[in-house]
Scaffold this motif. Structure first.
Motif, short mmCIF file in Angstrom:
data_model
loop_
_atom_site.label_atom_id
_atom_site.label_comp_id
_atom_site.label_asym_id
_atom_site.label_seq_id
_atom_site.Cartn_x
_atom_site.Cartn_y
_atom_site.Cartn_z
N LEU A 176 0.86 -1.19 0.00
CA LEU A 176 0.00 0.00 0.00
C LEU A 176 0.89 1.24 0.00
N ARG A 177 0.73 2.07 -0.99
CA ARG A 177 1.54 3.28 -1.08
C ARG A 177 0.65 4.51 -0.97
N LEU A 178 1.07 5.44 -0.15
CA LEU A 178 0.28 6.64 0.13
C LEU A 178 0.39 7.62 -1.02
N ILE A 179 -0.76 8.07 -1.52
CA ILE A 179 -0.77 9.03 -2.63
C ILE A 179 -0.87 10.46 -2.08
N TYR A 180 -1.93 10.70 -1.32
CA TYR A 180 -2.16 11.99 -0.69
C TYR A 180 -2.84 11.76 0.65
N TYR A 181 -2.72 12.75 1.53
CA TYR A 181 -3.47 12.68 2.76
C TYR A 181 -3.94 14.08 3.15
N SER A 182 -4.85 14.10 4.11
CA SER A 182 -5.44 15.37 4.52
C SER A 182 -5.64 15.35 6.03
N ALA A 183 -5.21 16.41 6.69
CA ALA A 183 -5.34 16.50 8.14
C ALA A 183 -6.65 17.17 8.57
N ALA A 184 -7.29 17.86 7.63
CA ALA A 184 -8.55 18.55 7.93
C ALA A 184 -9.07 19.14 6.62
N ALA A 185 -10.27 19.68 6.66
CA ALA A 185 -10.80 20.32 5.46
C ALA A 185 -9.83 21.41 5.00
N ASP A 186 -9.60 21.46 3.70
CA ASP A 186 -8.73 22.44 3.05
C ASP A 186 -7.25 22.28 3.37
N ILE A 187 -6.87 21.16 4.02
CA ILE A 187 -5.46 20.89 4.29
C ILE A 187 -5.11 19.54 3.68
N THR A 188 -4.26 19.56 2.66
CA THR A 188 -3.83 18.32 2.02
C THR A 188 -2.33 18.31 1.85
N ASP A 189 -1.75 17.12 1.71
CA ASP A 189 -0.31 17.02 1.53
C ASP A 189 0.02 15.77 0.75
N LYS A 190 1.18 15.80 0.09
CA LYS A 190 1.60 14.70 -0.75
C LYS A 190 2.11 13.53 0.07
N GLY A 191 1.88 12.34 -0.48
CA GLY A 191 2.44 11.14 0.10
C GLY A 191 3.63 10.67 -0.71
N GLU A 192 3.78 9.35 -0.83
CA GLU A 192 4.93 8.76 -1.52
C GLU A 192 4.84 8.87 -3.04
N VAL A 193 3.62 8.74 -3.59
CA VAL A 193 3.46 8.66 -5.05
C VAL A 193 2.37 9.61 -5.54
N PRO A 194 2.55 10.93 -5.43
CA PRO A 194 1.48 11.87 -5.77
C PRO A 194 1.37 12.25 -7.24
N ASP A 195 2.40 11.96 -8.04
CA ASP A 195 2.42 12.45 -9.42
C ASP A 195 1.26 11.89 -10.23
N GLY A 196 0.55 12.81 -10.92
CA GLY A 196 -0.57 12.41 -11.77
C GLY A 196 -1.91 12.42 -11.06
N TYR A 197 -1.91 12.77 -9.78
CA TYR A 197 -3.13 12.78 -8.97
C TYR A 197 -3.36 14.16 -8.38
N VAL A 198 -4.64 14.47 -8.17
CA VAL A 198 -5.05 15.71 -7.52
C VAL A 198 -6.11 15.39 -6.49
N VAL A 199 -6.06 16.04 -5.35
CA VAL A 199 -7.08 15.84 -4.32
C VAL A 199 -7.63 17.20 -3.89
N SER A 200 -8.77 17.13 -3.25
CA SER A 200 -9.38 18.31 -2.63
C SER A 200 -10.13 17.84 -1.41
N ARG A 201 -10.37 18.77 -0.51
CA ARG A 201 -11.16 18.42 0.68
C ARG A 201 -11.89 19.67 1.17
N SER A 202 -13.00 19.94 0.51
CA SER A 202 -13.80 21.11 0.87
C SER A 202 -14.70 20.82 2.07
N LYS A 203 -15.03 19.54 2.27
CA LYS A 203 -15.83 19.14 3.43
C LYS A 203 -15.11 18.03 4.17
#
Lengths: 111, 112
Positions: free
Chosen positions: A43-70
């Motif tokens: 299991l490889r981490l792509i992205y993670y989020s600590a709270a709404a509107d806070i996101t950060d890259k993991g090990e393999v983020p290239d080619g992916y986009v995330v959002s967390r409005s809620k």
């Protein structure tokens, strides 16, 4: 377990198309994660989020986009899908002092 | 970067025997070590975890040991049963990060 869901469960798309994988949790957990699972890589981490509107890259983020409005939603978008992104994608969430719970997974095939 | 190595990649045991899976981590700041079990086609589920202030933890037939000096931890399953057959993942996490670095998994087969 029913508190975290993913959709769709299965998806076939073509190279170059944009695709969004959805993740929804009902526990109001602050932390949410996206992993991909491939044979031989675990299991490889792509992205993670600590709270709404806070996101950060993991090990393999290239080619992916995330959002967390809620707090409850954490969608993962492949902007231009490639065959190397064929995988099983797991979303997970974690509350303060709790374990990390995984969703049921989405099997994505890029042709 | 942070890395978790897991061995063996496959393990076959006779029903009733013990199984041991070993993991080594690289980040000395790691302080939380969960183990997940994943049955075929299912999601990973936590089976046991250990924090760095404890050397061993046991839950019925499952135990985990931690050696902080050597930076390795192990999963021990005693009296294995066919329903123990699954893929097992170790992971390591550092304080305050909530990020898990997973090992590559061990496929355990319990032979009846």
């Amino acid at each position: 377990d029913a508190g975290i869901t993913q959709s769709p469960r299965y998806k076939i798309t073509e190279t170059g198309r944009q695709v969004t994988l959805m993740c929804h949790q009902t526990w109001s957990h602050s932390y949410m994660f996206w992993y991909r699972q491939d044979l031989g890589h675990g299991l490889r981490l792509i992205y993670y989020s600590a709270a709404a509107d806070i996101t950060d890259k993991g090990e393999v983020p290239d080619g992916y986009v995330v959002s967390r409005s809620k707090t409850e939603n954490f969608p993962l978008t492949l902007e231009s899908a490639t065959r190397s992104q064929t995988s099983v994608y797991f979303c997970a969430s974690e509350g303060e002092g709790e374990e990390q719970y995984f969703g049921p997974g989405t099997r994505l095939t890029v042709t | 970067g942070e890395n978790v190595e897991q061995h063996p990649s496959t393990l076959s045991v006779q029903e009733g025997d013990s199984a041991v899976i070993k993991c080594t981590y690289s980040d000395s700041a790691s302080n939380y070590f969960p183990w997940y079990k994943q049955e075929l086609g299912k999601r990973p589920q936590l089976i046991i975890d250990i924090r760095s202030n404890v050397g061993e933890k046991k839950d019925q037939r499952i135990a985990v040991t931690l050696n902080k000096t050597a930076k390795h931890f192990s999963l021990h399953i005693t009296e294995t049963q066919p329903e123990d057959s699954a893929v097992y993942f170790c992971a390591a996490s550092s304080a305050g990060t909530y990020k898990y670095i997973f090992g590559t998994g061990t496929r355990l087969k319990v032979l009846a």
